[in-house]
Design an enzyme around this catalytic site. Sequence first.
Site, PDB file in Angstrom:
ATOM      1  N   GLY A   1       0.762  -1.185   0.009  1.00 21.46           N
ATOM      2  CA  GLY A   1      -0.105   0.051  -0.006  1.00 21.46           C
ATOM      3  C   GLY A   1       0.834   1.199  -0.080  1.00 21.46           C
ATOM      4  O   GLY A   1       0.103   2.341  -0.192  1.00 21.46           O
TER       5      GLY A   1
ATOM      6  N   CYS B   1     -27.077 -10.085 -17.041  1.00 17.41           N
ATOM      7  CA  CYS B   1     -26.643  -9.629 -18.429  1.00 17.41           C
ATOM      8  C   CYS B   1     -27.831 -10.377 -19.409  1.00 17.41           C
ATOM      9  O   CYS B   1     -28.022 -11.415 -19.374  1.00 17.41           O
ATOM     10  CB  CYS B   1     -25.249 -10.428 -18.428  1.00 17.41           C
TER      11      CYS B   1
ATOM     12  N   CYS C   1     -25.803 -13.392 -21.516  1.00 17.36           N
ATOM     13  CA  CYS C   1     -25.390 -14.659 -20.975  1.00 17.36           C
ATOM     14  C   CYS C   1     -26.206 -14.894 -19.397  1.00 17.36           C
ATOM     15  O   CYS C   1     -25.972 -16.092 -19.042  1.00 17.36           O
ATOM     16  CB  CYS C   1     -23.678 -14.915 -20.399  1.00 17.36           C
TER      17      CYS C   1
ATOM     18  N   CYS D   1     -22.739  -7.886 -19.155  1.00 18.84           N
ATOM     19  CA  CYS D   1     -21.502  -7.949 -18.546  1.00 18.84           C
ATOM     20  C   CYS D   1     -20.418  -7.010 -19.073  1.00 18.84           C
ATOM     21  O   CYS D   1     -20.280  -6.629 -20.286  1.00 18.84           O
ATOM     22  CB  CYS D   1     -20.926  -9.406 -19.115  1.00 18.84           C
TER      23      CYS D   1
ATOM     24  N   CYS E   1     -18.120 -12.885 -20.391  1.00 22.92           N
ATOM     25  CA  CYS E   1     -19.446 -13.136 -20.989  1.00 22.92           C
ATOM     26  C   CYS E   1     -19.204 -13.862 -22.268  1.00 22.92           C
ATOM     27  O   CYS E   1     -20.042 -15.031 -22.268  1.00 22.92           O
ATOM     28  CB  CYS E   1     -19.885 -11.896 -21.450  1.00 22.92           C
TER      29      CYS E   1
HETATM   30 ZN   LIG Z   1     -22.962 -11.464 -20.027  1.00 26.17          ZN
END
Ligand SMILES: [Zn+2]
Lengths: 289, 280, 372
Positions: free
Chosen positions: A31, A241, A244, A266, A272
Amino acid sequence: MKKLKTHFAFLDEGSKKEIRRATLKAVAIPGYQVPFASREMPIGRGWGTGGLQLTLSLVGKEDVLKVIDQGADESVNAVSIKKLVHSTTNVELTEATEDATLIQSRHRIPEIPLTKDQILVLQVPMPEPLRTYEKKEYITKMLHAEKEYSGIWLMLFEQIMKYGRTSTDADHPVLVNERYVMAPSPIPRFDNPKMHHSEALILLGAGREKKIYAVPPYTDVASLAFDDYVFQKEDFSGEACHLCGATDVFLDELVDDHTGKTIYQCNDTSYCVDRLNKLEQEEVSTVDA
Amino acid sequence: MMLEEPILSVKNLSKQFGDGCRRCSDPSTRDLIKNYCPSCGMVFACRDISLDLYPGEILGVVGESGSGKSSLMKCLYFDSDVTSGELYLQDEEFYGQNLWTLSAQKKRYIRNHKYGMVYQNPVHGLKMDFTSIGNIAEKLIAAGNRNVDNMKMVGEKLLDTVHIPLFRMKEEPRNFSGGMQQRVQIAKALSNNPPVLFLDEVTTGLDLSVQADVLDLIKRIQREFGISMIVVSHDLAVIRMLADRTIVMLNGEVIENGLTDQILEDPIHPYTQTLVYSLL
Amino acid sequence: MGYVAVKGGTNAIEASIQRLKYERLKGKEVIEVETILKTMRQLVDQVMSEASLYSPYLAALAIKQAEGSMEEAVFLLRAHRSTLPRLYYSQTVNTEAMFVERRISASFKDIPGGQILGATHDYTHRLLDFDLAAETKADIEKWTNQWMEEIKEIESHGELKHFPKVVDYLREEGLFPTYPLNNENPDDVTKKSLAFPASRSERLQILTRGQTGAVTSLGYASLRGYGQVHPNVGEVRVGDVPIYVASSNENTEAKDDEYYIGDVKLTEVESFVPVTTKNERNEMELNFEIGYGICYGQNETKAIAMSILDQCLENQDNPFSTHDEEFVLYHIDSVESTGFISHLKLPHYVTFQSKLDSVRNVKKGRAEDEKA
Ligand SMILES: [Zn+2]
Ligand SMILES: Nc1ncnc2c1ncn2[C@@H]1O[C@H](COP(=O)(O)OP(=O)(O)OP(=O)(O)O)[C@@H](O)[C@H]1O
Ligand SMILES: [Mg+2]
């Protein structure tokens, strides 16, 4: 004038060594923003030169590279970066997240969990999480050294007072290894939890601001949030989505040309496509059976 | 009370502005106008000041304008570096350590957890572009609080105590009058019940009714929380109301030191005498 | 068969690059690099200066490739610079030994060595010269021959002259403090990133490679009121200086064991700035300090502006932004500022989606509050 040949992975070996040294230091202090003498690259400062320098300093002939921008392998800048790395290294390119050993990304962490054999390189425009609160680098450096983070907490508190909730969007600050407050780069809040105990090494590079920092594997990463106002990811509940059917992923909001309705898709394009292919396979095998 | 150990103890504090020249560095050739070296422009803001603050007491500091009161407070609160001197806090963690030699991080810790401060000029104590409630929360956050509703509750209560209407709590102090800013500052300083509180001219610029409320409030928090305070004022009336003991400063030096009542009844130094007689 | 991702990005980029090439070629004219080199002297100078790479030929090539875009040409050279190994630091350049082409002082009329106007636009009238539209090689030939004839006599009784620095004259009088020579190696900003407070060598490097427009604007702002440096131009000199590198043979200490590697043309400015200082008795006095400006090629405005900013950053105890080293040094680099501004053209779909979510949630929360 004789034509000059460019070196393997563009940078000269001295530069690569220096970048790797900064990277090692970054891994050793999770970090913490390690300054490095960022080189001018053949792509614009602010266009991923920090990530690119990390990638070029790490890439070896055996590596398989994936580059994404806004979740997409085919986004113009991702293509441009890929092209540059490929032309100077000839390494194998892929769009399949699981096949890649090195993934450079802008604004997203892929949907499928990364593994210990992979390195994720994130491009960072503004590495300093305290910058909105304090404009001077000299002072922010001191604040980090003294672990004095009331300023950034106060920003969140102010948002709650004004808007009833924190109103951060992407780049929501995180606390790494209980020590340094870090800008996760402008990934959506949706991706913040993926940093926590990530199996893959995550490196973050800011070329213009000349900083490298890291989240080593299995490191604690906590998104800053008050006890009574919990951290909230972007909310896609009830949406899936349209291609998909995936839920519980980061979705792009689109307008259907024909119906004029809002549809979702997506954001991680390779995720996807992968799902679509698997779904097709299942259909084929059920037909066969 | 005096048998206890002091909660805060200052030994031989000196604070100079400027490097000094040959004439003023040597006490025998030093020829100052008040606290100012005319040949190099150096200011002796605090000269060899020692004082003790006992648990639960209010220590008053009076003195004319420019006598070094604010400089003393800024040194105590680590806003400015000291030229020389030692500072001790009665606290398990820092026992026996000269606070002025600690790291910046530790000093910050002490400021956030052990101290409260109200500056003479509110610009130094407030973030003018943040909400008033946020200003109070800043102090609480710095002391480790991570609960918004709790901080809001504490802030609302304090703002109410200092008569800031709650419907204005989300406004920035930038939009407030000087007196209102001062009151927000007081609310902020009190927010984490610090064991030690510094108040620099807190009532200056407030109208009489608010002034009375603020003085009341200070008395009350002393009683209720046993907070120890150093209260600076050029106004002896304020000191008389608040302070158990008082030191009198002139040209950067402590010229008189004792119980407030005693000083008021029987001032010894000519300057203190003028000051006391003008009050009568 | 299976699904595959669309190849929109790759194709679009390819097409765009072709189109860009067409834009450069569609006029069907070839501009020779040599032509740029011989006719665009000041453009070449400026590109080298902002790129911090001294190579007139490569600068001219970059200008050709960039179709004359300053920011692109500078960018090309900078990126090229990244691929080059850096083998040596030069020896300290002594600008007193400059082969002076032009040298003026705005502070003194009679300076030792005299004022030399040299080549400058300063006293031209800025009227468009329409004759240039029909300029021919023969015209050029004729004019230069004639001019060469004219100056022959003048040249004959001139001998190579030494030009002492104007400041040395004032230094002798005790008006400028004298400092011991600092022969420490400068901090190289291309090898170590800036940290604050920055050293003077770092500040000067960033200033000299700064974008001409940016350096000029900030110097101007400071001069006009947003700053507290009121300079007199003590000396501007333009000319070539030789560059030497030390022999890599570490055993020999002989002075003549350095190699001459070529000349660079420089513009150097020393501005005189009144400052308050303290004497050994710690009393306040008025004195002069030097604001220093230097850059590759002939670029006097930038060098003067740089000399103002140098003094600004020497005196940072000042509320103006032009005296704030982070403000000045972080924002004048051409590649950095143009890169970050132009990155706003990149898609920000994800961050915007995230912002949308945040704004909608705040609105939803408000609506629910109102219902409750
Ligand atoms: Zn998708
Ligand atoms: N930053 C500074 N630089 C130089 N001198 C300073 C600085 N701050 C304070 N001084 C000087 O220190 C002396 C003491 O100032 P200080 O503010 O402590 O006085 P004070 O007792 O608080 O006065 P007042 O009652 O007017 O608030 C003054 O002579 C002042 O000019
Ligand atoms: Mg004061």
